[in-house]
Design an enzyme around this catalytic site. Structure first.
Site, PDB file in Angstrom:
ATOM      1  N   HIS A 155      55.135  59.319  70.454  1.00  0.00           N
ATOM      2  CA  HIS A 155      53.882  58.578  70.605  1.00  0.00           C
ATOM      3  C   HIS A 155      52.713  59.509  70.884  1.00  0.00           C
ATOM      4  O   HIS A 155      51.748  59.152  71.572  1.00  0.00           O
ATOM      5  CB  HIS A 155      53.999  57.517  71.713  1.00  0.00           C
ATOM      6  N   ARG A 234      63.495  51.660  35.377  1.00  0.00           N
ATOM      7  CA  ARG A 234      63.670  53.115  35.310  1.00  0.00           C
ATOM      8  C   ARG A 234      62.392  53.830  35.752  1.00  0.00           C
ATOM      9  O   ARG A 234      62.432  54.737  36.580  1.00  0.00           O
ATOM     10  CB  ARG A 234      64.035  53.519  33.883  1.00  0.00           C
ATOM     11  N   SER A 278      33.668  75.992  56.659  1.00  0.00           N
ATOM     12  CA  SER A 278      32.483  75.150  56.815  1.00  0.00           C
ATOM     13  C   SER A 278      31.236  75.943  56.437  1.00  0.00           C
ATOM     14  O   SER A 278      31.093  77.111  56.815  1.00  0.00           O
ATOM     15  CB  SER A 278      32.368  74.663  58.258  1.00  0.00           C
ATOM     16  N   LYS A 284      34.842  78.321  61.470  1.00  0.00           N
ATOM     17  CA  LYS A 284      35.945  77.392  61.257  1.00  0.00           C
ATOM     18  C   LYS A 284      36.975  77.884  60.252  1.00  0.00           C
ATOM     19  O   LYS A 284      36.640  78.476  59.222  1.00  0.00           O
ATOM     20  CB  LYS A 284      35.417  76.030  60.794  1.00  0.00           C
ATOM     21  N   ARG A 285      38.241  77.599  60.564  1.00  0.00           N
ATOM     22  CA  ARG A 285      39.344  77.735  59.627  1.00  0.00           C
ATOM     23  C   ARG A 285      39.946  76.343  59.472  1.00  0.00           C
ATOM     24  O   ARG A 285      40.656  75.861  60.355  1.00  0.00           O
ATOM     25  CB  ARG A 285      40.413  78.686  60.160  1.00  0.00           C
ATOM     26  N   ASN A 286      39.658  75.716  58.388  1.00  0.00           N
ATOM     27  CA  ASN A 286      40.149  74.348  58.193  1.00  0.00           C
ATOM     28  C   ASN A 286      41.572  74.335  57.640  1.00  0.00           C
ATOM     29  O   ASN A 286      41.969  75.247  56.916  1.00  0.00           O
ATOM     30  CB  ASN A 286      39.222  73.588  57.232  1.00  0.00           C
TER      31      ASN A 286
END
Length: 448
Positions: A155, A234, A278, A284-286
């Site tokens: 959770h 199929r 970005s 940033k490293r996305n």
């Protein structure tokens, strides 16, 4: 000019692979249809249905480079028929002696459904190759990090300790089941269609059934027990397997996406120099790969619903079903192929931070070891009573801001556990259960 991102020179690498795309463009599809026509004529010639010389001639001219695709498009629009435009243009380039023997007794679905079977075979080959690579990367991770503890989460919240190898073994086992589904389903999907007008093969008389078998042999496909003009299960099954397989890759991508959030930092995708996360935030490293895997799977899964809808057909022919497959099948195949290829790339370059995993687990201040403590107490007081005591001690400790050991020692009911025993129960490496052994089971039972 491209109207679909899969065909875009700019964005196409995100939505398809060149190998998969070649199956569905006009040149690839038309060449496959011509190959099917040539195979049908060879099969008919072998049984004396058409002259052998006509089959040889049609085989030589079944080349997309000899066909004017612009004229095929014009004739298709003029006739309103799916394949008549191609047949008319092909007949014009054929020598007169062979023109009457092409497409002899066949109908549109004999060509297009057989092409669908060829596509399912080709895409199946691609997926077996790429998904095997993804699975093998997961197996390598499972073996390498077999005993590397990390915080298990349920959770979205800290649970018990697991190992990263255990997590990767779960991925590998699920991927292996997808490969098993593909292997088991291929004999059902990879079959020709040859039924003539309504599927009864009336045009070919007593040579109908031998022709069906010979046609299948010419193409290296199976021969169905009965033509499947309106039996679309199929295609539906195949697309469902694509959807399920892409969902597994998306699940792995989503876990990588979550675990590489800086506040967790337990894994990260390989960073390619020059990749920009970005335009406005240079730092940033996305998560480009893991994020896109989820996107691709959404596309594939959406097509599975349409494929199931296609199973509801009327009477002996219903174009509303199989023509919808012309749109959904390429979409599903292209996205699934891209997902398998990118998934291979993501896991091949995955970076795992074992020390960060341990630090994150230790940051929970012992609470993930509540089950070992409860288990030890259960043998003395009973499981349910033990749960109530540990629960109450844990909740009180969390409210006070105590670590778990302090919380347990604040409850006199837990004095039955001595300090040495409690230290052992709170040891992370001793709370991994059968995780390493389960990893071994996956490694032993999975054939590479």
């Amino acid at each position: 000019m491209s109207a679909h991102p899969a065909d875009s020179r700019i964005y196409g690498h995100l939505w398809a692979t060149p190998e998969a795309r070649a199956l569905f463009d006009d040149e690839g599809r038309t060449q496959s249809w011509l190959d099917i026509l040539a195979a049908l004529t060879r099969a008919q010639a072998a049984l004396g249905v058409v002259p052998a010389s006509a089959a040889d001639t049609i085989g030589r001219y079944a080349d997309v480079s000899l066909v004017d695709l612009d004229q095929v498009a014009f004739e298709t629009r003029e006739t309103g028929h799916s394949t008549l435009g191609l047949i008319r243009v092909l007949r014009r380039v054929l020598p007169e002696s062979a023109r009457e023997w092409v497409y002899y007794g066949a109908t549109v679905q004999d060509i297009t459904d057989t092409w669908t079977a060829i596509v399912m075979r080709a895409v199946g080959d691609m997926l077996v190759r790429d998904l095997s690579n993804v699975r093998d990367h997961a197996l390598d991770l499972a073996q390498r990090y077999r005993t590397s503890p990390m915080c298990g989460r349920t959770h979205g919240q800290p649970g018990l300790p697991v190992t990263f190898g255990f997590k990767a073994a779960v991925w590998a086992a699920e991927l292996d089941r997808t490969l098993c589904r593909i292997a088991e389903g291929r004999r059902r999907w990879e079959v020709v269609q040859l039924g003539g007008a309504l599927g009864t093969m009336e045009f070919w008389g007593e040579r109908a059934l031998p022709l069906l078998d010979r046609f299948a042999a010419e193409l290296g496909l199976g021969a169905p027990e009965i033509p499947w003009l309106t039996a679309r299960d199929r295609v539906a099954e195949f697309v469902w397997v694509l959807a399920a397989g892409s969902a597994t890759i998306a699940k792995i991508g989503n876990e990588v996406y979550q675990l590489q959030r800086p506040e967790l930092g337990e894994v990260r995708e390989a960073s390619v120099r020059g990749t920009v996360g970005s335009i406005t935030m240079p730092h940033k490293r996305n998560p480009e790969l893991s994020e896109h895997l989820v996107t691709l799977s959404k596309v594939v899964r959406a097509q599975a619903g349409l494929a199931i809808e296609g199973m509801v057909c009327e009477h002996e022919r219903d174009a509303r079903s199989w023509k919808a497959e012309w749109a959904l099948l390429p979409e599903a195949c292209l996205a699934a192929a891209a997902a398998a290829s990118l998934g291979d790339r993501m896991l091949a370059g995955l970076r795992v931070d074992e020390s960060r995993m341990r630090r994150n687990l230790e940051a929970q201040r012992g609470y993930p070891m509540s089950e070992p403590v409860m288990r030890a107490l259960a043998s003395r007081l009973g499981k349910h009573t033990a749960h109530e005591i540990v629960y109450e001690a844990a909740m009180a400790g969390l409210e006070r801001g105590d670590d778990f050991r302090t919380a347990l020692r604040a409850d006199p009911r837990l004095d039955v556990l001595g300090d040495a025993e409690l230290d052992r129960l709170l040891d992370v490496d001793g709370a991994l259960g059968a995780a390493p052994a389960l990893v071994d089971r996956v490694l032993e039972r999975t054939k590479r």
